[in-house]
Design a protein around this motif. Structure first.
Motif, PDB file in Angstrom:
ATOM      1  N   ASP A  23      16.176  26.642  33.445  1.00 28.48           N
ATOM      2  CA  ASP A  23      16.233  27.034  34.854  1.00 28.48           C
ATOM      3  C   ASP A  23      17.337  26.274  35.573  1.00 28.48           C
ATOM      4  OD1 ASP A  23      14.116  28.726  34.423  1.00 28.48           O
ATOM      5  OD2 ASP A  23      12.601  27.374  35.240  1.00 28.48           O
ATOM      6  N   PHE A  24      17.465  24.984  35.287  1.00 26.99           N
ATOM      7  CA  PHE A  24      18.468  24.165  35.964  1.00 26.99           C
ATOM      8  C   PHE A  24      19.880  24.608  35.584  1.00 26.99           C
ATOM      9  CE2 PHE A  24      21.380  20.560  36.110  1.00 26.99           C
ATOM     10  CZ  PHE A  24      21.219  20.140  37.417  1.00 26.99           C
ATOM     11  N   PHE A  25      20.102  24.848  34.290  1.00 28.73           N
ATOM     12  CA  PHE A  25      21.430  25.225  33.823  1.00 28.73           C
ATOM     13  C   PHE A  25      21.739  26.703  34.043  1.00 28.73           C
ATOM     14  CE2 PHE A  25      20.774  21.570  30.722  1.00 28.73           C
ATOM     15  CZ  PHE A  25      21.544  20.690  31.458  1.00 28.73           C
ATOM     16  N   GLY A  26      20.703  27.494  34.362  1.00 33.81           N
ATOM     17  CA  GLY A  26      20.912  28.911  34.570  1.00 33.81           C
ATOM     18  C   GLY A  26      21.182  29.672  33.293  1.00 33.81           C
ATOM     19  N   VAL A  27      20.528  29.253  32.192  1.00 32.91           N
ATOM     20  CA  VAL A  27      20.709  29.916  30.903  1.00 32.91           C
ATOM     21  C   VAL A  27      19.354  30.429  30.419  1.00 32.91           C
ATOM     22  CG1 VAL A  27      22.714  28.522  30.298  1.00 32.91           C
ATOM     23  CG2 VAL A  27      20.440  27.755  29.621  1.00 32.91           C
ATOM     24  N   SER A  28      19.383  31.260  29.373  1.00 34.81           N
ATOM     25  CA  SER A  28      18.150  31.879  28.903  1.00 34.81           C
ATOM     26  C   SER A  28      17.788  31.505  27.471  1.00 34.81           C
ATOM     27  CB  SER A  28      18.263  33.411  29.005  1.00 34.81           C
ATOM     28  OG  SER A  28      19.375  33.869  28.243  1.00 34.81           O
ATOM     29  N   LYS A  29      18.635  30.738  26.819  1.00 34.66           N
ATOM     30  CA  LYS A  29      18.380  30.388  25.418  1.00 34.66           C
ATOM     31  C   LYS A  29      18.388  28.871  25.223  1.00 34.66           C
ATOM     32  CE  LYS A  29      20.523  34.589  23.547  1.00 34.66           C
ATOM     33  NZ  LYS A  29      21.580  35.123  22.636  1.00 34.66           N
ATOM     34  N   MET A  30      17.525  28.412  24.312  1.00 34.85           N
ATOM     35  CA  MET A  30      17.470  26.990  23.995  1.00 34.85           C
ATOM     36  C   MET A  30      18.786  26.503  23.404  1.00 34.85           C
ATOM     37  SD  MET A  30      13.638  26.587  22.378  1.00 34.85           S
ATOM     38  CE  MET A  30      14.009  24.915  21.843  1.00 34.85           C
ATOM     39  N   GLU A  31      19.434  27.359  22.618  1.00 34.16           N
ATOM     40  CA  GLU A  31      20.704  26.978  22.008  1.00 34.16           C
ATOM     41  C   GLU A  31      21.744  26.628  23.075  1.00 34.16           C
ATOM     42  OE1 GLU A  31      18.759  29.803  19.060  1.00 34.16           O
ATOM     43  OE2 GLU A  31      18.977  29.625  21.225  1.00 34.16           O
ATOM     44  N   GLU A  32      21.725  27.356  24.187  1.00 34.58           N
ATOM     45  CA  GLU A  32      22.672  27.088  25.268  1.00 34.58           C
ATOM     46  C   GLU A  32      22.386  25.737  25.916  1.00 34.58           C
ATOM     47  OE1 GLU A  32      23.940  30.980  27.486  1.00 34.58           O
ATOM     48  OE2 GLU A  32      21.808  31.165  26.998  1.00 34.58           O
ATOM     49  N   VAL A  33      21.108  25.413  26.051  1.00 31.81           N
ATOM     50  CA  VAL A  33      20.721  24.106  26.588  1.00 31.81           C
ATOM     51  C   VAL A  33      21.247  22.997  25.680  1.00 31.81           C
ATOM     52  CG1 VAL A  33      18.802  22.554  27.073  1.00 31.81           C
ATOM     53  CG2 VAL A  33      18.676  24.937  27.802  1.00 31.81           C
ATOM     54  N   ALA A  34      21.072  23.169  24.370  1.00 30.91           N
ATOM     55  CA  ALA A  34      21.522  22.162  23.405  1.00 30.91           C
ATOM     56  C   ALA A  34      23.019  21.916  23.528  1.00 30.91           C
ATOM     57  CB  ALA A  34      21.161  22.594  21.986  1.00 30.91           C
ATOM     58  N   VAL A  35      23.793  22.985  23.628  1.00 31.22           N
ATOM     59  CA  VAL A  35      25.256  22.850  23.708  1.00 31.22           C
ATOM     60  C   VAL A  35      25.670  22.149  24.994  1.00 31.22           C
ATOM     61  CG1 VAL A  35      27.419  24.124  23.891  1.00 31.22           C
ATOM     62  CG2 VAL A  35      25.713  24.823  22.213  1.00 31.22           C
ATOM     63  N   ILE A  36      25.048  22.514  26.114  1.00 32.88           N
ATOM     64  CA  ILE A  36      25.381  21.891  27.398  1.00 32.88           C
ATOM     65  C   ILE A  36      25.088  20.394  27.365  1.00 32.88           C
ATOM     66  CG2 ILE A  36      24.741  21.779  29.848  1.00 32.88           C
ATOM     67  CD1 ILE A  36      24.297  24.794  29.747  1.00 32.88           C
ATOM     68  N   LEU A  37      24.032  20.002  26.660  1.00 26.80           N
ATOM     69  CA  LEU A  37      23.672  18.595  26.562  1.00 26.80           C
ATOM     70  C   LEU A  37      24.513  17.847  25.538  1.00 26.80           C
ATOM     71  CD1 LEU A  37      19.769  18.753  26.773  1.00 26.80           C
ATOM     72  CD2 LEU A  37      21.369  18.090  28.563  1.00 26.80           C
TER      73      LEU A  37
END
Length: 207
Positions: free
Chosen positions: A14-28
């Motif tokens: 929700d914070f990053f505005g993405v819909s996939k866990m993989e996207e969260v991992a890359v941003i981090l």
């Protein structure tokens, strides 16, 4: 995955505005396959710390999504087990580090500065300028300008102080910002023992 970890992942998406866990991992700053570890072992403290650092600066979500799609994003070293003493000195020999995404450096206009690293400060001697628990960004340097705030090793203790070279005297005065903590001079043989680690370039408040 435990329910509490699912809620954490959802909060991050929700914070990053993405819909996939993989996207969260890359941003981090992780590889997309890291989510397999999250599924089996849960969300680690280091993951939560990275999210805390990024979210505390309230970076623009769209900019972060664009940066996540760029390969070979810049990373800097973060030493999770090192504490820099804003006090009387801390003996710390742990040099294990993690590589974290450096997108947030744009906030401090440090995007083009090389040799940056991040550590955490412990102690109150630099109050009110630097608070206990704050994270600081250091630039690794072999020398400093008069009046800069530096991190250095002396007799196996790590300090953060404002450094002043005394004119016509072969010594360095290490200044504590907090008047409750004494400043001290480095002179004589200790000048040869002093090892400069880096120069303070930014600080991040811990919430």
């Amino acid at each position: 995955m435990l329910e509490k970890d699912k809620k954490i992942i959802q909060k991050m998406m929700d914070f990053f505005g993405v819909s996939k866990m993989e996207e969260v991992a890359v941003i981090l700053g992780y590889s997309p396959s890291t989510i397999n570890t999250w599924h089996t072992k849960g969300i680690t403290k280091s993951v939560l710390k990275r999210f805390e650092l990024i979210s505390s600066k309230k970076l623009d979500n769209q900019t972060m999504k664009e940066n996540s799609s760029v390969k070979n994003n810049r990373q800097i070293k973060y030493y999770p087990n090192v504490r820099i003493s804003a006090g009387y000195g801390i003996a710390n020999f742990e040099e294990e580090f993690e590589l974290i995404d450096a997108t947030f450096l744009n906030t401090f206009n440090l995007a083009n500065v090389k040799n940056l690293e991040m550590v955490q400060v412990q102690g109150d001697s630099m109050l009110p300028y630097i608070e206990d628990g704050e994270f600081i960004i250091l630039e690794r340097k072999s020398d400093f300008k008069n009046g800069e705030i530096i991190v250095f090793n002396l007799n196996d203790n790590i300090y953060i102080k404002q450094a002043l070279r005394i004119p016509n005297q072969n010594k360095i005065s290490c200044i504590s910002k907090n008047p409750l903590f004494p400043s001290f001079d480095i002179e004589g043989d200790d000048l040869n023992k002093m090892q400069l680690i880096g120069i303070l370039r930014a600080k991040i408040k811990r919430f």
